[in-house]
Design a protein around this motif. Structure first.
Motif, PDB file in Angstrom:
ATOM      1  N   VAL A 200       0.816  -1.220   0.000  1.00 36.25           N
ATOM      2  CA  VAL A 200       0.000   0.000   0.000  1.00 36.25           C
ATOM      3  C   VAL A 200       0.847   1.264   0.000  1.00 36.25           C
ATOM      4  N   VAL A 201       2.120   1.166   0.394  1.00 31.98           N
ATOM      5  CA  VAL A 201       3.033   2.308   0.394  1.00 31.98           C
ATOM      6  C   VAL A 201       4.350   1.861  -0.222  1.00 31.98           C
ATOM      7  N   SER A 202       4.880   2.668  -1.147  1.00 31.68           N
ATOM      8  CA  SER A 202       6.148   2.330  -1.794  1.00 31.68           C
ATOM      9  C   SER A 202       6.724   3.572  -2.466  1.00 31.68           C
ATOM     10  N   PRO A 203       8.050   3.700  -2.527  1.00 33.06           N
ATOM     11  CA  PRO A 203       8.636   4.811  -3.272  1.00 33.06           C
ATOM     12  C   PRO A 203       8.744   4.547  -4.768  1.00 33.06           C
ATOM     13  N   THR A 204       8.462   3.308  -5.199  1.00 26.13           N
ATOM     14  CA  THR A 204       8.729   2.941  -6.595  1.00 26.13           C
ATOM     15  C   THR A 204       7.591   2.201  -7.293  1.00 26.13           C
ATOM     16  N   GLU A 205       6.711   1.548  -6.564  1.00 23.80           N
ATOM     17  CA  GLU A 205       5.752   0.621  -7.170  1.00 23.80           C
ATOM     18  C   GLU A 205       4.442   1.307  -7.552  1.00 23.80           C
ATOM     19  N   GLU A 206       4.005   1.066  -8.769  1.00 23.70           N
ATOM     20  CA  GLU A 206       2.712   1.586  -9.208  1.00 23.70           C
ATOM     21  C   GLU A 206       1.592   0.925  -8.415  1.00 23.70           C
TER      22      GLU A 206
ATOM     23  N   LEU B  28       2.520  -4.306   8.001  1.00 25.51           N
ATOM     24  CA  LEU B  28       3.975  -4.409   7.991  1.00 25.51           C
ATOM     25  C   LEU B  28       4.561  -3.092   7.495  1.00 25.51           C
ATOM     26  N   MET B  29       5.524  -2.553   8.240  1.00 21.83           N
ATOM     27  CA  MET B  29       6.214  -1.328   7.862  1.00 21.83           C
ATOM     28  C   MET B  29       7.690  -1.673   7.669  1.00 21.83           C
ATOM     29  N   ASP B  30       8.100  -1.770   6.432  1.00 24.51           N
ATOM     30  CA  ASP B  30       9.429  -2.217   6.014  1.00 24.51           C
ATOM     31  C   ASP B  30      10.246  -0.947   5.759  1.00 24.51           C
ATOM     32  N   ILE B  31      11.213  -0.657   6.658  1.00 27.66           N
ATOM     33  CA  ILE B  31      11.814   0.678   6.655  1.00 27.66           C
ATOM     34  C   ILE B  31      13.317   0.623   6.904  1.00 27.66           C
ATOM     35  N   PRO B  32      14.056   1.635   6.414  1.00 35.64           N
ATOM     36  CA  PRO B  32      15.494   1.701   6.715  1.00 35.64           C
ATOM     37  C   PRO B  32      15.731   1.808   8.219  1.00 35.64           C
ATOM     38  N   MET B  33      16.781   1.160   8.679  1.00 32.92           N
ATOM     39  CA  MET B  33      17.098   1.178  10.106  1.00 32.92           C
ATOM     40  C   MET B  33      17.994   2.352  10.493  1.00 32.92           C
ATOM     41  N   SER B  34      18.602   2.995   9.491  1.00 32.32           N
ATOM     42  CA  SER B  34      19.481   4.145   9.767  1.00 32.32           C
ATOM     43  C   SER B  34      18.727   5.441   9.505  1.00 32.32           C
ATOM     44  N   VAL B  35      18.821   6.352  10.467  1.00 30.20           N
ATOM     45  CA  VAL B  35      18.201   7.662  10.328  1.00 30.20           C
ATOM     46  C   VAL B  35      19.267   8.643   9.875  1.00 30.20           C
ATOM     47  N   ASN B  36      19.059   9.248   8.707  1.00 32.61           N
ATOM     48  CA  ASN B  36      20.048  10.201   8.186  1.00 32.61           C
ATOM     49  C   ASN B  36      20.032  11.494   8.973  1.00 32.61           C
TER      50      ASN B  36
ATOM     51  N   ALA C 138      10.739   3.092   2.059  1.00 36.60           N
ATOM     52  CA  ALA C 138       9.820   2.421   2.989  1.00 36.60           C
ATOM     53  C   ALA C 138       8.709   1.755   2.190  1.00 36.60           C
ATOM     54  N   TYR C 139       8.301   0.593   2.664  1.00 35.67           N
ATOM     55  CA  TYR C 139       7.305  -0.225   1.965  1.00 35.67           C
ATOM     56  C   TYR C 139       6.322  -0.758   3.004  1.00 35.67           C
ATOM     57  N   PHE C 140       5.074  -0.307   2.932  1.00 35.90           N
ATOM     58  CA  PHE C 140       4.051  -0.778   3.861  1.00 35.90           C
ATOM     59  C   PHE C 140       3.178  -1.811   3.150  1.00 35.90           C
ATOM     60  N   SER C 141       2.802  -2.849   3.887  1.00 37.36           N
ATOM     61  CA  SER C 141       1.924  -3.888   3.343  1.00 37.36           C
ATOM     62  C   SER C 141       0.869  -4.252   4.369  1.00 37.36           C
ATOM     63  N   LEU C 142      -0.317  -4.604   3.871  1.00 39.07           N
ATOM     64  CA  LEU C 142      -1.400  -5.112   4.708  1.00 39.07           C
ATOM     65  C   LEU C 142      -1.673  -6.560   4.336  1.00 39.07           C
ATOM     66  N   GLY C 143      -2.032  -7.359   5.322  1.00 32.51           N
ATOM     67  CA  GLY C 143      -2.403  -8.743   5.087  1.00 32.51           C
ATOM     68  C   GLY C 143      -3.561  -9.151   5.965  1.00 32.51           C
ATOM     69  N   ASN C 144      -4.545  -9.812   5.379  1.00 35.20           N
ATOM     70  CA  ASN C 144      -5.648 -10.417   6.127  1.00 35.20           C
ATOM     71  C   ASN C 144      -5.476 -11.932   6.059  1.00 35.20           C
ATOM     72  N   LEU C 145      -5.068 -12.520   7.160  1.00 34.54           N
ATOM     73  CA  LEU C 145      -4.716 -13.933   7.181  1.00 34.54           C
ATOM     74  C   LEU C 145      -5.819 -14.749   7.848  1.00 34.54           C
ATOM     75  N   THR C 146      -6.206 -15.839   7.216  1.00 30.56           N
ATOM     76  CA  THR C 146      -7.187 -16.725   7.818  1.00 30.56           C
ATOM     77  C   THR C 146      -6.480 -17.706   8.751  1.00 30.56           C
ATOM     78  N   GLU C 147      -7.195 -18.121   9.776  1.00 31.43           N
ATOM     79  CA  GLU C 147      -6.609 -18.990  10.803  1.00 31.43           C
ATOM     80  C   GLU C 147      -5.922 -20.206  10.173  1.00 31.43           C
ATOM     81  N   GLY C 148      -4.702 -20.476  10.621  1.00 30.34           N
ATOM     82  CA  GLY C 148      -3.947 -21.618  10.136  1.00 30.34           C
ATOM     83  C   GLY C 148      -3.045 -21.321   8.962  1.00 30.34           C
ATOM     84  N   THR C 149      -3.152 -20.128   8.383  1.00 30.30           N
ATOM     85  CA  THR C 149      -2.334 -19.772   7.229  1.00 30.30           C
ATOM     86  C   THR C 149      -0.888 -19.518   7.635  1.00 30.30           C
ATOM     87  N   ALA C 150       0.048 -20.038   6.869  1.00 29.62           N
ATOM     88  CA  ALA C 150       1.470 -19.721   7.013  1.00 29.62           C
ATOM     89  C   ALA C 150       1.881 -18.876   5.813  1.00 29.62           C
ATOM     90  N   LEU C 151       2.592 -17.787   6.081  1.00 30.91           N
ATOM     91  CA  LEU C 151       2.934 -16.856   5.011  1.00 30.91           C
ATOM     92  C   LEU C 151       4.275 -16.212   5.323  1.00 30.91           C
TER      93      LEU C 151
END
Length: 237
Positions: A148-154, A229-237, A163-176
């Motif tokens: 849902v959030v990306s600096p590059t993806e249409e 999920l918030m996938d982000i750089p660990m270093s702060v400039n 930074a890349y944010f993603s949402l997931g709706n997981l049903t019980e028992g799902t491995a992902l």
């Protein structure tokens, strides 16, 4: 793989009547020197605003401000001329850059609105302020990660950061699995609903887990669950 756990009940809390807010990281009068930020993720507030109430016009600069409504609708107005309403399944980003003022109000006069207010340090400072929002189909995140959030993806909301944010709706028992988007990034896992196990760590509603020094994370849904999920750089400039 390294991790840091933030249980829901350990978050900072401020109840102003019109606003009931839980802070994962230090914010306003809540200050925890061990919880100031996770990489470039600076603020993760879980806000409930009562009907007809909201945040009056106030300024920001050099911050990426993301709003994700979970229930209800939020009315936004800013100095760039944007005047919109965002609902559940919308994601909004305001790149404050050189400076912008905005207000946020509950669109309903009666029902509360619950939304996440997230701040991310920018990659480049003093850019021209920018606004964007996109509505996403929740069916596209059933047992998969929906970007849902990306600096590059249409198809994702643009952000001035690796930074890349993603949402997931997981049903019980799902491995992902989730593969980290960029080398050196960490991932902050925030459980919106239900329960999941990440590696060997059980997480429940509104628990947060920071994960880094790995390129893949394994999830097991212990119940039906919704995860951000918030996938982000660990270093702060």
């Amino acid at each position: 793989m390294k991790t840091v756990l933030h249980k829901a009940e350990t978050r900072g809390h401020a109840n102003h009547g019109w606003l009931n807010s839980h802070h994962t990281f230090s914010f306003a009068r809540y200050h925890n020197p061990e919880r100031v930020h996770f990489g470039v993720l600076r603020v993760l507030n879980d806000d409930v605003v009562q009907g007809g109430m909201g945040f009056g016009t106030h300024p920001h600069d050099n911050m990426e401000i993301i709003s994700i409504p979970l229930e209800g609708a939020l009315e936004h107005k800013d100095s760039m001329g944007s005047k919109t309403v965002i609902h559940q399944n919308d994601v909004q980003i305001m790149s404050a850059g050189t400076g912008v003022s905005h207000s946020e109000y509950n669109h309903s006069k009666e029902e509360p609105v619950n939304f996440l207010q997230i701040w991310v340090f920018p990659k480049e400072k003093n850019i021209e302020p920018r606004y964007d929002q996109i509505t996403f189909n929740p069916e596209d995140r059933v047992n998969r990660w929906q970007r849902v959030v990306s600096p590059t993806e249409e198809g994702a909301v643009w952000i001035n950061q690796d930074a890349y944010f993603s949402l997931g709706n997981l049903t019980e028992g799902t491995a992902l699995d989730y593969e980290v988007a960029q080398p050196g990034n960490g991932v902050y896992v925030f459980v919106l609903k239900g329960s999941v196990t990440v590696g060997d760590q059980a997480l429940h509603q509104r628990d947060g887990l920071g994960v880094w020094s790995t390129d893949k994370i394994t999830f097991q849904a212990d119940s039906d669950a919704e995860v951000l999920l918030m996938d982000i750089p660990m270093s702060v400039n």
